[in-house]
Design a protein around this motif. Structure first.
Motif, PDB file in Angstrom:
ATOM      1  N   UNK A 115     -83.372   2.715  13.470  1.00 23.44           N
ATOM      2  CA  UNK A 115     -81.914   2.940  13.123  1.00 23.44           C
ATOM      3  C   UNK A 115     -81.713   3.768  11.883  1.00 23.44           C
ATOM      4  N   UNK A 116     -80.911   4.693  12.095  1.00 19.71           N
ATOM      5  CA  UNK A 116     -80.468   5.641  11.047  1.00 19.71           C
ATOM      6  C   UNK A 116     -78.749   5.185  10.751  1.00 19.71           C
ATOM      7  N   UNK A 117     -78.734   4.419   9.781  1.00 20.21           N
ATOM      8  CA  UNK A 117     -77.305   4.122   9.329  1.00 20.21           C
ATOM      9  C   UNK A 117     -76.586   4.931   8.568  1.00 20.21           C
ATOM     10  N   UNK A 148     -72.557   4.826  12.614  1.00 23.36           N
ATOM     11  CA  UNK A 148     -72.122   4.289  11.457  1.00 23.36           C
ATOM     12  C   UNK A 148     -72.335   2.885  10.901  1.00 23.36           C
ATOM     13  N   UNK A 149     -72.063   2.901   9.636  1.00 23.75           N
ATOM     14  CA  UNK A 149     -72.206   1.419   9.418  1.00 23.75           C
ATOM     15  C   UNK A 149     -71.348   0.883   8.375  1.00 23.75           C
ATOM     16  N   UNK A 192     -65.678   6.779  10.150  1.00 25.31           N
ATOM     17  CA  UNK A 192     -67.183   7.486  10.609  1.00 25.31           C
ATOM     18  C   UNK A 192     -66.985   8.606   9.595  1.00 25.31           C
ATOM     19  N   UNK A 193     -68.338   8.735   8.914  1.00 27.92           N
ATOM     20  CA  UNK A 193     -68.373   9.878   8.157  1.00 27.92           C
ATOM     21  C   UNK A 193     -68.963  10.918   9.177  1.00 27.92           C
ATOM     22  N   UNK A 194     -68.450  11.772  10.015  1.00 27.58           N
ATOM     23  CA  UNK A 194     -69.119  12.467  10.942  1.00 27.58           C
ATOM     24  C   UNK A 194     -70.138  13.582  10.296  1.00 27.58           C
ATOM     25  N   UNK A 195     -69.522  14.318   9.052  1.00 24.30           N
ATOM     26  CA  UNK A 195     -70.573  15.355   8.721  1.00 24.30           C
ATOM     27  C   UNK A 195     -71.650  14.771   8.098  1.00 24.30           C
TER      28      UNK A 195
END
Length: 359
Positions: free
Chosen positions: A129-131, A111-112, A140-143
């Motif tokens: 990195x995939x932010x 997350x970022x 956190x946007x877990x979906x």
């Protein structure tokens, strides 16, 4: 003399510099450091005595296997010693995890904004990195994180509570997320602030690790236990991952002083719980006070609070410094304020009240 320089890895170009919390000035008006999420209390009972006894032999190498600490942790958490690995703080163990899982062409999701070391250690590993942006509620946007998984994903960090916003991921959403992540992708539950959680809906990551071979849990002695200056953290993970962490560890990285201090700290649990309880009480007072002033403050389950200030971030940090406290600004985004001594928190609330009136 040759004008050429040694060739260095291209991945090191442009790595952001980790910015530690600014210290309190020794000779100025600043009296309190609320910038590094440190525990304001001195070492727990018995810890200084353990450190002093060990210091007499620091001409010798430490126990590289951290035997005493590993045995203590195994008993405390009810896990096999083979499922444990230690390192120089939880961030050191996190870097070992990346060394063990990811390299050029691989992806690491987090997350970022979250812990600012994640992009640094990811880039050092050569991975990408995939932010995934936080939700409007600073969580956190877990979906969206699950949607971001590809066949190149090797590791996912879930910082719970999240640094610097203090928000948490609760059991139902975390389990739903874990169900979506492929088993070959390692999910790292970074629980550096676990001891400060009071929301019963937030799961203990160790419970989740027991049933899921692709889950690893990070913990540290730097925050609640007050050993930030000694740099000792650990991971709980299933044997293949834990074994890889031990392979990538710097030999003798955790000093004997740190090992013995950690063991003594684990044995002072009553005092620890009392101190953490006091800080949680102060956290509640600070959050309630800020909200009464009109601030929007995410519910924090850590030992800090977050104020999203945007372009006013620098001005707020400067106002705090002038008043006698140092906070941690993230330029253009917001300010993270550690919950400290009552006097420091009083100063913070007074500054926030005055600043709010000027907005």
């Amino acid at each position: 003399m040759s004008e050429t320089s040694p060739k260095l890895r291209a991945e090191l170009e442009g790595i952001p510099t980790y910015k530690p919390g600014r210290p309190a000035a020794a000779d100025g008006p600043v009296a309190y450091k609320l910038s590094s999420n440190e525990n304001p209390y001195p070492p727990l009972p018995g810890v200084l005595e353990a450190v002093a006894a060990t210091a007499a032999s620091f001409n010798r190498y430490p126990d590289m296997a951290c035997t005493g600490l590993m045995n203590e942790l195994a008993e405390r958490f009810g896990v096999p010693v083979s499922h444990l690995a230690t390192g120089t703080g939880s961030v050191g163990v996190a870097q070992q995890l990346l060394q063990a899982t990811a390299g050029p062409g691989d992806e690491v999701i987090y997350a970022w904004r979250s812990f600012e070391a994640y992009p640094i250690i990811t880039q050092i590993s050569g991975a990408t990195s995939v932010r995934v942006p936080l939700t409007p509620g600073e969580a956190h946007d877990l979906d969206a994180m699950a949607d971001a998984v590809t066949d190149r994903t090797r590791l996912i960090f879930v910082c719970n509570p999240n640094n610097p916003t203090g928000t948490v991921v609760r059991r139902a959403e975390l389990e739903r997320f874990l169900d979506r992540v492929p088993g070959e992708v390692l999910v790292v539950l970074d629980e550096a602030y676990r001891e400060f959680i009071r929301d019963p809906r937030v799961p203990d990551g160790v419970e989740l690790y027991r049933e899921r071979p692709n889950v690893a849990v990070l913990r540290t002695f730097s925050k609640a236990y007050g050993l930030a200056g000694l740099r000792v953290g650990f991971a709980i993970a299933h044997e293949p991952v834990a074994a890889a962490l031990r392979k990538t560890a710097v030999p003798f990285g955790v000093s004997q002083i740190a090992q013995d201090a950690a063991v003594a700290s684990l044995r002072a649990e009553d005092a620890l719980l009392g101190r953490v309880g006091s800080l949680v009480g102060e956290r509640t007072r600070v959050v309630d006070g800020l909200r009464a002033q009109g601030w929007t403050v995410p519910e924090s389950q850590a030992n800090f609070v977050w104020l999203r200030l945007g372009e006013r971030t620098g001005a707020f940090a400067e106002a705090c410094q002038r008043a006698g406290v140092v906070v941690r600004p993230f330029a253009g985004e917001g300010v993270r304020v550690t919950v400290g001594e009552g006097e420091a928190n009083d100063i913070l609330l007074k500054v926030a009240e005055g600043f709010r009136k000027e907005l």
